[in-house]
Scaffold this motif. Structure first.
Motif, PDB file in Angstrom:
ATOM      1  N   GLY A 122      70.348  72.906  40.052  1.00 32.84           N
ATOM      2  CA  GLY A 122      70.679  72.413  38.713  1.00 32.84           C
ATOM      3  C   GLY A 122      71.567  73.373  37.951  1.00 32.84           C
ATOM      4  N   PHE A 123      71.272  74.663  38.040  1.00 37.84           N
ATOM      5  CA  PHE A 123      72.105  75.670  37.376  1.00 37.84           C
ATOM      6  C   PHE A 123      73.498  75.698  37.993  1.00 37.84           C
ATOM      7  CE2 PHE A 123      68.659  78.801  35.607  1.00 37.84           C
ATOM      8  CZ  PHE A 123      68.072  77.751  34.921  1.00 37.84           C
ATOM      9  N   ARG A 124      73.563  75.620  39.320  1.00 42.29           N
ATOM     10  CA  ARG A 124      74.854  75.639  40.006  1.00 42.29           C
ATOM     11  C   ARG A 124      75.687  74.419  39.602  1.00 42.29           C
ATOM     12  NH1 ARG A 124      77.519  77.609  44.716  1.00 42.29           N
ATOM     13  NH2 ARG A 124      79.646  76.825  44.451  1.00 42.29           N
ATOM     14  N   ALA A 125      75.043  73.271  39.459  1.00 41.55           N
ATOM     15  CA  ALA A 125      75.765  72.059  39.062  1.00 41.55           C
ATOM     16  C   ALA A 125      76.382  72.219  37.677  1.00 41.55           C
ATOM     17  CB  ALA A 125      74.832  70.850  39.100  1.00 41.55           C
ATOM     18  N   LEU A 126      75.643  72.838  36.753  1.00 44.45           N
ATOM     19  CA  LEU A 126      76.186  73.086  35.413  1.00 44.45           C
ATOM     20  C   LEU A 126      77.364  74.060  35.471  1.00 44.45           C
ATOM     21  CD1 LEU A 126      72.996  73.380  33.177  1.00 44.45           C
ATOM     22  CD2 LEU A 126      74.858  71.737  32.879  1.00 44.45           C
ATOM     23  N   TRP A 127      77.235  75.097  36.313  1.00 46.23           N
ATOM     24  CA  TRP A 127      78.331  76.056  36.469  1.00 46.23           C
ATOM     25  C   TRP A 127      79.573  75.381  37.046  1.00 46.23           C
ATOM     26  CZ3 TRP A 127      81.106  78.109  40.620  1.00 46.23           C
ATOM     27  CH2 TRP A 127      81.887  79.238  40.312  1.00 46.23           C
ATOM     28  N   ASP A 128      79.372  74.547  38.059  1.00 45.84           N
ATOM     29  CA  ASP A 128      80.495  73.815  38.664  1.00 45.84           C
ATOM     30  C   ASP A 128      81.151  72.877  37.643  1.00 45.84           C
ATOM     31  OD1 ASP A 128      80.313  74.940  41.214  1.00 45.84           O
ATOM     32  OD2 ASP A 128      78.915  73.414  41.933  1.00 45.84           O
ATOM     33  N   GLU A 129      80.330  72.236  36.832  1.00 48.67           N
ATOM     34  CA  GLU A 129      80.864  71.323  35.807  1.00 48.67           C
ATOM     35  C   GLU A 129      81.723  72.078  34.801  1.00 48.67           C
ATOM     36  OE1 GLU A 129      79.148  68.371  32.275  1.00 48.67           O
ATOM     37  OE2 GLU A 129      77.834  68.923  33.947  1.00 48.67           O
ATOM     38  N   PHE A 130      81.257  73.247  34.387  1.00 47.24           N
ATOM     39  CA  PHE A 130      82.027  74.089  33.461  1.00 47.24           C
ATOM     40  C   PHE A 130      83.375  74.445  34.079  1.00 47.24           C
ATOM     41  CE2 PHE A 130      83.393  78.311  32.104  1.00 47.24           C
ATOM     42  CZ  PHE A 130      83.335  78.222  30.724  1.00 47.24           C
ATOM     43  N   ALA A 132      85.064  72.910  36.479  1.00 48.37           N
ATOM     44  CA  ALA A 132      85.931  71.744  36.727  1.00 48.37           C
ATOM     45  C   ALA A 132      86.532  71.186  35.442  1.00 48.37           C
ATOM     46  CB  ALA A 132      85.139  70.659  37.460  1.00 48.37           C
ATOM     47  N   ARG A 133      85.836  71.339  34.322  1.00 48.29           N
ATOM     48  CA  ARG A 133      86.330  70.896  33.009  1.00 48.29           C
ATOM     49  C   ARG A 133      86.671  69.405  32.988  1.00 48.29           C
ATOM     50  NH1 ARG A 133      90.833  71.236  29.626  1.00 48.29           N
ATOM     51  NH2 ARG A 133      92.177  71.637  31.413  1.00 48.29           N
ATOM     52  N   GLU A 134      85.873  68.608  33.685  1.00 49.90           N
ATOM     53  CA  GLU A 134      86.161  67.172  33.761  1.00 49.90           C
ATOM     54  C   GLU A 134      85.324  66.341  32.796  1.00 49.90           C
ATOM     55  OE1 GLU A 134      85.610  66.265  37.867  1.00 49.90           O
ATOM     56  OE2 GLU A 134      87.566  67.088  38.470  1.00 49.90           O
ATOM     57  N   THR A 135      84.304  66.942  32.187  1.00 52.17           N
ATOM     58  CA  THR A 135      83.468  66.223  31.224  1.00 52.17           C
ATOM     59  C   THR A 135      83.725  66.753  29.819  1.00 52.17           C
ATOM     60  OG1 THR A 135      81.620  67.787  31.382  1.00 52.17           O
ATOM     61  CG2 THR A 135      81.655  65.968  32.982  1.00 52.17           C
ATOM     62  N   ALA A 136      83.376  65.948  28.829  1.00 55.35           N
ATOM     63  CA  ALA A 136      83.554  66.366  27.435  1.00 55.35           C
ATOM     64  C   ALA A 136      82.728  67.612  27.126  1.00 55.35           C
ATOM     65  CB  ALA A 136      83.173  65.223  26.496  1.00 55.35           C
ATOM     66  N   ASP A 137      81.520  67.696  27.686  1.00 54.18           N
ATOM     67  CA  ASP A 137      80.680  68.869  27.464  1.00 54.18           C
ATOM     68  C   ASP A 137      81.370  70.128  27.999  1.00 54.18           C
ATOM     69  OD1 ASP A 137      78.803  67.100  26.475  1.00 54.18           O
ATOM     70  OD2 ASP A 137      77.417  67.300  28.161  1.00 54.18           O
ATOM     71  N   ALA A 138      81.894  70.031  29.214  1.00 50.64           N
ATOM     72  CA  ALA A 138      82.553  71.184  29.842  1.00 50.64           C
ATOM     73  C   ALA A 138      83.833  71.557  29.106  1.00 50.64           C
ATOM     74  CB  ALA A 138      82.847  70.884  31.308  1.00 50.64           C
ATOM     75  N   ARG A 139      84.582  70.562  28.662  1.00 50.50           N
ATOM     76  CA  ARG A 139      85.826  70.852  27.942  1.00 50.50           C
ATOM     77  C   ARG A 139      85.541  71.625  26.657  1.00 50.50           C
ATOM     78  NH1 ARG A 139      87.288  65.717  29.937  1.00 50.50           N
ATOM     79  NH2 ARG A 139      86.549  64.663  28.069  1.00 50.50           N
ATOM     80  N   PHE A 140      84.481  71.242  25.951  1.00 52.84           N
ATOM     81  CA  PHE A 140      84.157  71.947  24.710  1.00 52.84           C
ATOM     82  C   PHE A 140      83.661  73.365  25.016  1.00 52.84           C
ATOM     83  CE2 PHE A 140      81.517  72.678  20.801  1.00 52.84           C
ATOM     84  CZ  PHE A 140      82.575  72.674  19.904  1.00 52.84           C
ATOM     85  N   ALA A 141      82.848  73.497  26.047  1.00 55.39           N
ATOM     86  CA  ALA A 141      82.373  74.833  26.430  1.00 55.39           C
ATOM     87  C   ALA A 141      83.541  75.736  26.799  1.00 55.39           C
ATOM     88  CB  ALA A 141      81.392  74.716  27.606  1.00 55.39           C
TER      89      ALA A 141
END
Length: 207
Positions: A122-130, A132-141
């Motif tokens: 789960g932690f790795r998935a959040l790191w990968d999402e950050f 990749a910057r493909e979601t609104a959450d990741a883009r803001f982060a």
């Protein structure tokens, strides 16, 4: 027998979680190029991650509608853990940037692998999402991650911009992703960069 097996599984899970907690204490030792605003020393990665998490809470109203600030905060607390192994890569260092992804992927594999499987995944998935910057959450982060050192550089009268001869075009190029996440924050950034040039904190072009 089942109770004993459950106790062993719980003890192993807790042992791995505590091991991870102790390992990530090393984040406090990873120094960034960014100066603290009082200019007394360089910021470390743990301080950077805490500052970003606070920024997410304070600046939440400037995110796209629907952004989950809780997820953004979790990403920001996780995003630099890989630098325990990979080191901090200066944003304007093209040479170090070349193998940054490979170094950080290898670090993510080791560090998140210290945790129990479901939690580590789960932690790795959040790191990968950050990353990749493909979601609104990741883009803001990611946008906040670019805003924070710029604030430090401005309020230390140029900080690392001056030390490493960074120019306005370089900053704009590396910070433009802020606009994808928050037009209002990007407008603030643009005005701050213009003021930085006016005050002599940031060079328009190389001398």
């Amino acid at each position: 027998m089942d109770r004993m097996s459950d106790d062993i599984d719980t003890a192993d899970r807790l042992h791995r979680q505590v091991g991870f907690i102790l390992e990530i204490d090393k984040l406090k030792l990873i120094l960034r190029r960014t100066l603290l605003i009082d200019r007394s020393r360089r910021e470390n990665d743990a301080e950077h991650s805490w500052h970003l998490a606070m920024m997410a809470m304070v600046l939440a109203e400037y995110a796209e509608p629907g952004v989950d600030i809780g997820r953004v905060i979790r990403m920001l607390l996780l995003h630099d853990l890989v630098e325990i192994d990979a080191g901090d890569t200066f944003l304007y260092d093209a040479v170090a940037e070349a193998d940054k992804e490979a170094r950080e992927q290898q670090a993510a594999e080791r560090l998140f692998g210290l945790l129990p499987d479901g939690q580590g995944d789960g932690f790795r998935a959040l790191w990968d999402e950050f990353e990749a910057r493909e979601t609104a959450d990741a883009r803001f982060a990611r946008a906040l991650d670019r805003v924070q050192p710029m604030l430090h550089n401005f309020h230390t009268e140029g900080g690392t911009w001056r030390e490493y001869g960074v120019t306005l075009d370089q900053v704009r190029s590396r910070k433009r992703l802020i606009a994808d996440a928050s037009p209002r924050l990007w407008a603030y950034v643009e005005a701050l960069l213009d003021e930085a040039v006016r005050r002599g904190y940031l060079a328009e072009k190389r001398a």
